[in-house]
Write an enzyme that holds these catalytic residues in place. Structure first.
Site, PDB file in Angstrom:
ATOM      1  N   HIS A 132       0.842  -1.213   0.000  1.00  0.00           N
ATOM      2  CA  HIS A 132       0.000   0.000   0.000  1.00  0.00           C
ATOM      3  C   HIS A 132       0.873   1.258   0.000  1.00  0.00           C
ATOM      4  O   HIS A 132       2.054   1.206   0.343  1.00  0.00           O
ATOM      5  CB  HIS A 132      -0.915   0.029   1.227  1.00  0.00           C
ATOM      6  N   LYS A 136      -0.595   4.929   4.419  1.00  0.00           N
ATOM      7  CA  LYS A 136      -1.485   3.995   5.123  1.00  0.00           C
ATOM      8  C   LYS A 136      -1.036   3.807   6.570  1.00  0.00           C
ATOM      9  O   LYS A 136       0.147   3.643   6.836  1.00  0.00           O
ATOM     10  CB  LYS A 136      -1.530   2.641   4.396  1.00  0.00           C
TER      11      LYS A 136
HETATM   12  P1  NAD Z   1      -7.224   9.050   4.820  1.00  0.00           P
HETATM   13  O1  NAD Z   1      -6.222   9.193   5.930  1.00  0.00           O
HETATM   14  O2  NAD Z   1      -6.908   9.659   3.487  1.00  0.00           O
HETATM   15  O3  NAD Z   1      -8.642   9.636   5.268  1.00  0.00           O
HETATM   16  C1  NAD Z   1      -9.196   9.442   6.529  1.00  0.00           C
HETATM   17  C2  NAD Z   1      -9.984  10.715   6.870  1.00  0.00           C
HETATM   18  O4  NAD Z   1     -10.681  10.477   8.090  1.00  0.00           O
HETATM   19  C3  NAD Z   1      -9.073  11.927   7.095  1.00  0.00           C
HETATM   20  O5  NAD Z   1      -9.570  13.064   6.397  1.00  0.00           O
HETATM   21  C4  NAD Z   1      -9.097  12.127   8.609  1.00  0.00           C
HETATM   22  O6  NAD Z   1      -8.957  13.491   8.994  1.00  0.00           O
HETATM   23  C5  NAD Z   1     -10.495  11.603   8.927  1.00  0.00           C
HETATM   24  N1  NAD Z   1     -10.628  11.175  10.332  1.00  0.00           N
HETATM   25  C6  NAD Z   1      -9.687  10.606  11.121  1.00  0.00           C
HETATM   26  N2  NAD Z   1     -10.190  10.404  12.347  1.00  0.00           N
HETATM   27  C7  NAD Z   1     -11.471  10.831  12.330  1.00  0.00           C
HETATM   28  C8  NAD Z   1     -12.501  10.898  13.291  1.00  0.00           C
HETATM   29  N3  NAD Z   1     -12.300  10.482  14.558  1.00  0.00           N
HETATM   30  N4  NAD Z   1     -13.712  11.386  12.916  1.00  0.00           N
HETATM   31  C9  NAD Z   1     -13.922  11.829  11.665  1.00  0.00           C
HETATM   32  N5  NAD Z   1     -12.975  11.823  10.700  1.00  0.00           N
HETATM   33  C10 NAD Z   1     -11.765  11.322  11.031  1.00  0.00           C
HETATM   34  O7  NAD Z   1      -7.465   7.490   4.676  1.00  0.00           O
HETATM   35  P2  NAD Z   1      -8.152   6.702   3.463  1.00  0.00           P
HETATM   36  O8  NAD Z   1      -7.108   6.213   2.540  1.00  0.00           O
HETATM   37  O9  NAD Z   1      -9.314   7.488   2.933  1.00  0.00           O
HETATM   38  O10 NAD Z   1      -8.699   5.432   4.258  1.00  0.00           O
HETATM   39  C11 NAD Z   1      -9.613   5.566   5.335  1.00  0.00           C
HETATM   40  C12 NAD Z   1      -9.888   4.197   5.932  1.00  0.00           C
HETATM   41  O11 NAD Z   1     -10.552   3.378   4.953  1.00  0.00           O
HETATM   42  C13 NAD Z   1      -8.624   3.426   6.340  1.00  0.00           C
HETATM   43  O12 NAD Z   1      -8.913   2.696   7.515  1.00  0.00           O
HETATM   44  C14 NAD Z   1      -8.393   2.487   5.165  1.00  0.00           C
HETATM   45  O13 NAD Z   1      -7.689   1.325   5.510  1.00  0.00           O
HETATM   46  C15 NAD Z   1      -9.819   2.162   4.787  1.00  0.00           C
HETATM   47  N6  NAD Z   1     -10.023   1.721   3.399  1.00  0.00           N
HETATM   48  C16 NAD Z   1     -10.937   0.747   3.232  1.00  0.00           C
HETATM   49  C17 NAD Z   1     -11.260   0.316   1.966  1.00  0.00           C
HETATM   50  C18 NAD Z   1     -12.334  -0.730   1.790  1.00  0.00           C
HETATM   51  O14 NAD Z   1     -12.635  -1.132   0.653  1.00  0.00           O
HETATM   52  N7  NAD Z   1     -12.953  -1.191   2.883  1.00  0.00           N
HETATM   53  C19 NAD Z   1     -10.627   0.873   0.847  1.00  0.00           C
HETATM   54  C20 NAD Z   1      -9.695   1.876   1.060  1.00  0.00           C
HETATM   55  C21 NAD Z   1      -9.406   2.309   2.351  1.00  0.00           C
END
Ligand code: NAD
Length: 241
Positions: A132, A136
């Site tokens: 990744h 991440k």
């Molecule tokens: P990212 O860091 O780009 O975005 C996360 C966002 O959430 C940020 O803007 C952050 O400020 C916000 N955030 C953090 N804590 C928070 C809180 N307590 N309340 C509200 N907002 C909050 O990350 P990303 O790449 O968008 O990934 C987010 C999550 O999704 C990760 O856990 C990742 O592993 C997961 N993910 C899952 C899938 C899937 O298919 N299930 C796919 C991609 C990513």
């Protein structure tokens, strides 16, 4: 004609939050409430709350969805046992889709992994490698953990090996190796290796865009609205379970 989907989005400023906003219009969906770190999580008037934020937010997100009595789609990964417990408790009151990966391709990889493990039997060593992007935060990825759980069930073992270093001795036959690579802008690659005597099978999925996860999450959102309270995953959404 699909009815218009009204979404409350948590983690709206993040990579996945932005990917959902980009595909929403073409899926007849509207983000009517956005929250990110430091905001009050709002879901009023939404049909569903979608979460791609951080595991630490799980309890607050579950509370918000239960308070509004709406469905919940959780894509965030890396939850502790306590955070998972909060999700399971919420799923007794509202319908929840909790999936480590929303892409159709990865869900096919899950099914192929289960099938291949059964076909090949105990003589093959099992290893998972995930790659990744450098931003991440959790490791191994939620998808790699789901793959490991599938292999553990197929082999009837709990033994995991997170990386290797030093004089660790020979590989144990029953262990499942799991390795995380981080770098650059890789959206998400997963390989399951089945290594036997004189041959090796490798199953690989590579995501090249977050759009696939975003469209899958919206599909899950549409599917889960109106379902009985319960904990569902993407295999339920895709009719694969
Ligand atoms: P990212 O860091 O780009 O975005 C996360 C966002 O959430 C940020 O803007 C952050 O400020 C916000 N955030 C953090 N804590 C928070 C809180 N307590 N309340 C509200 N907002 C909050 O990350 P990303 O790449 O968008 O990934 C987010 C999550 O999704 C990760 O856990 C990742 O592993 C997961 N993910 C899952 C899938 C899937 O298919 N299930 C796919 C991609 C990513």
């Amino acid at each position: 004609m699909m009815t218009r989907l009204r979404i409350g989005l948590v983690g709206a400023a993040g990579r996945m939050g932005q990917a959902i906003a980009e595909v929403a219009a073409s899926e007849n969906a509207e983000i009517i409430a956005k929250s990110d770190l430091g905001d009050q999580i709002t879901s009023a008037n939404a049909d569903v709350l979608i979460d791609f934020s951080s595991a630490a937010a799980a309890e607050a997100i579950c509370d918000a969805a239960m308070k509004s009595n709406i469905a919940l789609v959780i894509g965030t990964t890396g939850h502790s046992a306590k955070e998972k417990q909060a999700i399971e408790t919420a799923a007794r009151k509202i319908p929840v889709v909790f999936a480590s990966n929303f892409s159709i391709g990865v869900n096919a990889l899950f099914a192929l992994t289960e099938r291949t493990a059964k076909v090949l039997g105990d003589d093959f060593d099992l290893e998972i490698v995930e790659t990744h992007h450098r931003m991440k935060k959790d490791a191994p990825s939620g998808t790699a953990k789901t793959l490991a759980e599938i292999l553990q069930r197929a082999r009837n073992t709990k033994k995991m090996r997170h990386g290797r270093e030093g004089m660790i001795g020979e590989r144990e036959r029953s262990e499942i190796g799991i390795h995380s690579v981080r770098g650059g802008d890789v959206v998400g690659d997963h390989t399951v290796i089945f290594a036997g005597q004189g041959e090796r099978v490798e199953l690989t999925h590579r995501a090249s865009s977050r759009e696939t996860f975003a469209r899958g999450a919206l599909r899950a959102a549409r599917w889960v609205i109106g379902k009985p309270a319960g904990l569902y995953d993407m295999r339920d959404v895709l009719g694969m379970s």
